[in-house]
Design a protein around this motif. Structure first.
Motif, PDB file in Angstrom:
ATOM      1  N   PHE A   1      -1.194   5.518   8.458  1.00 18.07           N
ATOM      2  CA  PHE A   1      -0.495   4.301   8.872  1.00 18.07           C
ATOM      3  C   PHE A   1      -1.275   3.560   9.958  1.00 18.07           C
ATOM      4  N   ASP A   2      -2.109   4.267  10.713  1.00 19.88           N
ATOM      5  CA  ASP A   2      -2.924   3.635  11.747  1.00 19.88           C
ATOM      6  C   ASP A   2      -3.958   2.685  11.166  1.00 19.88           C
ATOM      7  N   ARG A   3      -4.268   2.809   9.902  1.00 16.23           N
ATOM      8  CA  ARG A   3      -5.271   1.959   9.253  1.00 16.23           C
ATOM      9  C   ARG A   3      -4.758   0.537   8.999  1.00 16.23           C
ATOM     10  N   TYR A   4      -3.451   0.367   9.060  1.00 19.17           N
ATOM     11  CA  TYR A   4      -2.847  -0.893   8.635  1.00 19.17           C
ATOM     12  C   TYR A   4      -2.300  -1.673   9.829  1.00 19.17           C
ATOM     13  N   ASP A   5      -2.317  -2.993   9.691  1.00 18.41           N
ATOM     14  CA  ASP A   5      -1.722  -3.863  10.698  1.00 18.41           C
ATOM     15  C   ASP A   5      -0.200  -3.801  10.585  1.00 18.41           C
ATOM     16  N   ASP A   6       0.482  -4.253  11.633  1.00 23.75           N
ATOM     17  CA  ASP A   6       1.944  -4.205  11.654  1.00 23.75           C
ATOM     18  C   ASP A   6       2.585  -5.081  10.580  1.00 23.75           C
ATOM     19  N   ASP A   7       1.912  -6.148  10.177  1.00 20.16           N
ATOM     20  CA  ASP A   7       2.491  -7.049   9.193  1.00 20.16           C
ATOM     21  C   ASP A   7       2.202  -6.639   7.742  1.00 20.16           C
ATOM     22  N   GLU A   8       1.477  -5.553   7.537  1.00 19.75           N
ATOM     23  CA  GLU A   8       1.191  -5.076   6.190  1.00 19.75           C
ATOM     24  C   GLU A   8       2.310  -4.140   5.713  1.00 19.75           C
ATOM     25  N   VAL A   9       2.605  -4.194   4.426  1.00 22.57           N
ATOM     26  CA  VAL A   9       3.663  -3.374   3.833  1.00 22.57           C
ATOM     27  C   VAL A   9       3.036  -2.075   3.337  1.00 22.57           C
ATOM     28  N   VAL A  10       3.464  -0.957   3.954  1.00 24.71           N
ATOM     29  CA  VAL A  10       2.930   0.357   3.594  1.00 24.71           C
ATOM     30  C   VAL A  10       4.102   1.315   3.386  1.00 24.71           C
ATOM     31  N   PHE A  11       4.061   2.046   2.279  1.00 27.13           N
ATOM     32  CA  PHE A  11       5.119   2.994   1.964  1.00 27.13           C
ATOM     33  C   PHE A  11       4.571   4.410   1.989  1.00 27.13           C
ATOM     34  N   TYR A  12       5.382   5.300   2.502  1.00 29.92           N
ATOM     35  CA  TYR A  12       5.030   6.721   2.516  1.00 29.92           C
ATOM     36  C   TYR A  12       5.604   7.379   1.267  1.00 29.92           C
ATOM     37  N   LEU A  13       4.787   8.139   0.567  1.00 30.32           N
ATOM     38  CA  LEU A  13       5.220   8.854  -0.628  1.00 30.32           C
ATOM     39  C   LEU A  13       5.408  10.330  -0.308  1.00 30.32           C
ATOM     40  N   GLU A  14       6.557  10.856  -0.672  1.00 25.68           N
ATOM     41  CA  GLU A  14       6.821  12.282  -0.530  1.00 25.68           C
ATOM     42  C   GLU A  14       5.970  13.042  -1.553  1.00 25.68           C
ATOM     43  N   ASP A  15       6.011  14.346  -1.484  1.00 24.23           N
ATOM     44  CA  ASP A  15       5.241  15.193  -2.400  1.00 24.23           C
ATOM     45  C   ASP A  15       5.476  14.806  -3.856  1.00 24.23           C
ATOM     46  N   ASP A  16       4.412  14.494  -4.555  1.00 28.24           N
ATOM     47  CA  ASP A  16       4.434  14.172  -5.982  1.00 28.24           C
ATOM     48  C   ASP A  16       5.360  13.002  -6.342  1.00 28.24           C
ATOM     49  N   GLU A  17       5.715  12.165  -5.383  1.00 34.50           N
ATOM     50  CA  GLU A  17       6.545  10.994  -5.674  1.00 34.50           C
ATOM     51  C   GLU A  17       5.704   9.974  -6.441  1.00 34.50           C
ATOM     52  N   LEU A  18       6.321   9.355  -7.440  1.00 36.47           N
ATOM     53  CA  LEU A  18       5.619   8.389  -8.268  1.00 36.47           C
ATOM     54  C   LEU A  18       5.828   6.966  -7.750  1.00 36.47           C
ATOM     55  N   ILE A  19       4.852   6.137  -7.974  1.00 34.75           N
ATOM     56  CA  ILE A  19       4.946   4.712  -7.653  1.00 34.75           C
ATOM     57  C   ILE A  19       5.456   4.024  -8.913  1.00 34.75           C
ATOM     58  N   ASP A  20       6.617   3.388  -8.816  1.00 30.41           N
ATOM     59  CA  ASP A  20       7.292   2.789  -9.964  1.00 30.41           C
ATOM     60  C   ASP A  20       7.126   1.271  -9.922  1.00 30.41           C
ATOM     61  N   LEU A  21       6.308   0.723 -10.816  1.00 36.07           N
ATOM     62  CA  LEU A  21       6.051  -0.717 -10.819  1.00 36.07           C
ATOM     63  C   LEU A  21       7.305  -1.515 -11.175  1.00 36.07           C
ATOM     64  N   ASP A  22       8.160  -1.000 -12.036  1.00 36.66           N
ATOM     65  CA  ASP A  22       9.405  -1.695 -12.362  1.00 36.66           C
ATOM     66  C   ASP A  22      10.258  -1.881 -11.107  1.00 36.66           C
TER      67      ASP A  22
ATOM     68  N   SER B   1       0.848  -1.193   0.000  1.00 40.37           N
ATOM     69  CA  SER B   1       0.000   0.000   0.000  1.00 40.37           C
ATOM     70  C   SER B   1       0.882   1.240   0.000  1.00 40.37           C
ATOM     71  N   TYR B   2       0.340   2.324  -0.525  1.00 43.11           N
ATOM     72  CA  TYR B   2       1.070   3.585  -0.643  1.00 43.11           C
ATOM     73  C   TYR B   2       0.174   4.717  -0.156  1.00 43.11           C
ATOM     74  N   THR B   3       0.766   5.612   0.638  1.00 42.75           N
ATOM     75  CA  THR B   3       0.022   6.748   1.162  1.00 42.75           C
ATOM     76  C   THR B   3       0.934   7.964   1.221  1.00 42.75           C
ATOM     77  N   ASN B   4       0.313   9.142   1.225  1.00 43.24           N
ATOM     78  CA  ASN B   4       1.097  10.369   1.406  1.00 43.24           C
ATOM     79  C   ASN B   4       0.677  11.078   2.690  1.00 43.24           C
ATOM     80  N   GLU B   5       0.000  10.346   3.569  1.00 43.48           N
ATOM     81  CA  GLU B   5      -0.437  10.883   4.859  1.00 43.48           C
ATOM     82  C   GLU B   5       0.076   9.983   5.983  1.00 43.48           C
ATOM     83  N   HIS B   6       0.878  10.545   6.884  1.00 39.02           N
ATOM     84  CA  HIS B   6       1.401   9.761   8.012  1.00 39.02           C
ATOM     85  C   HIS B   6       0.271   9.207   8.883  1.00 39.02           C
ATOM     86  N   SER B   7      -0.807   9.956   9.011  1.00 41.70           N
ATOM     87  CA  SER B   7      -1.917   9.518   9.860  1.00 41.70           C
ATOM     88  C   SER B   7      -2.603   8.258   9.327  1.00 41.70           C
TER      89      SER B   7
END
Length: 182
Positions: free
Chosen positions: A95-116, A87-93
């Motif tokens: 992260f509370d939605r996810y369990d500890d074992d889930e993989v969540v990445f924080y995106l900086e301003d206008d950062e792109l998600i690169d599938l490659d 999962s990808y989010t740009n809001e620190h708040s």
């Protein structure tokens, strides 16, 4: 393929289906030269979804990776078949939605998600630390040279068990009844 969270927000009603093949051989052999000798085309089947400001990808990946043997550095082909859920989010708040074992990445301003990048990093993570050729698995003799040889952990344990520290050799006679199992 690259997306921003804004691009993926269009898929909040219906997920974006991905069923395609990627050729990342050149990129991965350049980026991971120690671990990757070659990568066959990567088959991907999965979905991007968008919910409450966060994007999540769930996909199944199939490929064949050629990597060096951890013993002889001979090329070994590994069939890889695994799932990725990130999962990808740009809001620190968020992260509370996810369990500890889930993989969540924080995106900086206008950062792109690169599938490659997602694919290449997850493929490298799937390569085991111990990779052997078929001959090495079958018990072919371990490499050796002048004044050196490779031994297994079992052989090392056996050698260490047989060797007695000379400082303690005289203590062996101190309690002779214990040597007989009494």
């Amino acid at each position: 393929m690259k997306w921003s969270l804004e691009d993926l927000s269009r898929y909040h009603d219906e997920p974006l289906h991905l069923a395609t093949t990627f050729d990342l051989n050149a990129m991965m052999t350049k980026r991971f030269p120690e671990q990757i000798l070659a990568v066959a085309p990567i088959k991907v089947d999965g979905y991007w979804s968008f919910d409450k400001g966060d994007a999540t990808i769930g996909m199944h990946v199939d490929t064949t990776v050629t990597t060096p043997s951890s013993r002889s550095l001979e090329p070994v082909e590994l069939q890889l078949s695994f799932d990725i859920t990130e999962s990808y989010t740009n809001e620190h708040s968020h992260f509370d939605r996810y369990d500890d074992d889930e993989v969540v990445f924080y995106l900086e301003d206008d950062e792109l998600i690169d599938l490659d990048r997602i694919l290449s990093e997850n493929i490298v993570e799937q390569i085991p630390l111990k990779v052997l050729t078929a001959a090495e698995k079958a018990g072919e003799a371990l490499p050796k040279g002048k004044d050196w040889s490779v031994i297994t952990e079992d052989q090392l344990d056996q050698q260490q068990h047989q060797q007695v520290d000379p400082r303690f050799a005289k203590l062996k006679n101190l309690f002779p009844d214990q040597d007989n199992g009494k």
